[in-house]
Design a protein around this motif. Structure first.
Motif: not given
Length: 247
Positions: A85-89, A134-157
């Motif tokens: 684990t590391w801090i991106v930002s 003192h924490f180095e930040k690794f802005a270009h070292n991401r853990g996933t192929t796509l970033p986390f995202a906002k999930i749209e609230i479903p209209t049919t549940t």
């Protein structure tokens, strides 16, 4: 604030998958995977002097806001994994933390998470009061192929069940721990979980906290093939969303 003598900006932590963490077929359970990720992040924060104990001198704590988990393979009973684990930002009240899970030197899981600094008295976000240079930040070292995202609230549940928050659901911040939300949703669909070949992508949004005795409704949208979106709703307000893409 004390920084550990062995502190590094990238932490590698070994975990052995014991039987209490496994499902009936011997695979690590998804909530327990998330718990190991949470514990690894907490250990890194403690080594770097920005742990819960350190932050409580200013009535602050870290709370999880969003997380994306990309899974190629789930570890099994008795296997040992390395979580890196590391801090991106980290700026103001927000931080992005990445994590990789390795099995036999092969990356099997990638994670990107978004955390907020939360005042435990006002229950509102605020800027981190502790130094973190003192924490180095690794802005270009991401853990996933796509970033986390906002999930749209479903209209049919579809309504699944009602759940009341119990004492065992709470954590040290005195609200429902983030792992519990996922556990509730998967328990509500245990038959689907037992039949499926596994989750490929797990995306979670934490929108508002829940407290002891709160009553919530758990809903699911299954209108998309190989995908489910769960909602945890209190008083008609969505508190949590989880989007699961099955293999």
């Amino acid at each position: 604030m004390a920084i550990a003598h062995n502190f590094t900006s990238i932490l590698q932590k070994e975990w052995e998958i014991n039987f209490t963490l496994c499902d009936p077929i011997g695979k690590l359970k998804y909530p327990d995977l998330c718990n190991l990720l949470q514990l690894t992040a907490a250990e890194h924060a403690e080594m770097g002097g920005i742990s819960f104990t350190d932050m409580q001198t200013n009535n602050q704590a870290w709370v999880l806001s969003r997380m994306r988990v990309e899974i190629d393979e789930m570890p099994r009973w008795k296997q040992k994994v390395i979580i890196k684990t590391w801090i991106v930002s980290l700026e103001n009240s927000r931080s992005i933390r990445a994590m990789d899970v390795y099995l036999n030197d092969k990356k099997i899981i990638g994670v990107e998470s978004f955390w907020a600094v939360f005042n435990t008295q006002t229950r509102r976000p605020e800027n981190l009061a502790l130094p973190h240079e003192h924490f180095e930040k690794f802005a270009h070292n991401r853990g996933t192929t796509l970033p986390f995202a906002k999930i749209e609230i479903p209209t049919t549940t579809e309504f699944i069940k009602t759940k009341q928050v119990q004492w065992s659901d709470l954590d040290i911040v005195n609200h429902v721990n983030n792992v519990k939300y996922l556990e509730w949703c998967l328990d509500a669909q245990s038959e689907q979980c037992s039949k499926s070949s596994g989750i490929r992508v797990l995306e979670m949004n934490f929108l508002s906290e829940l407290n002891l005795h709160d009553e919530v409704h758990i809903l699911v949208d299954t209108t998309k093939q190989n995908q489910q979106t769960f909602s945890v709703v209190k008083d008609q307000k969505v508190c949590y969303l989880a989007q699961l893409e099955w293999k």
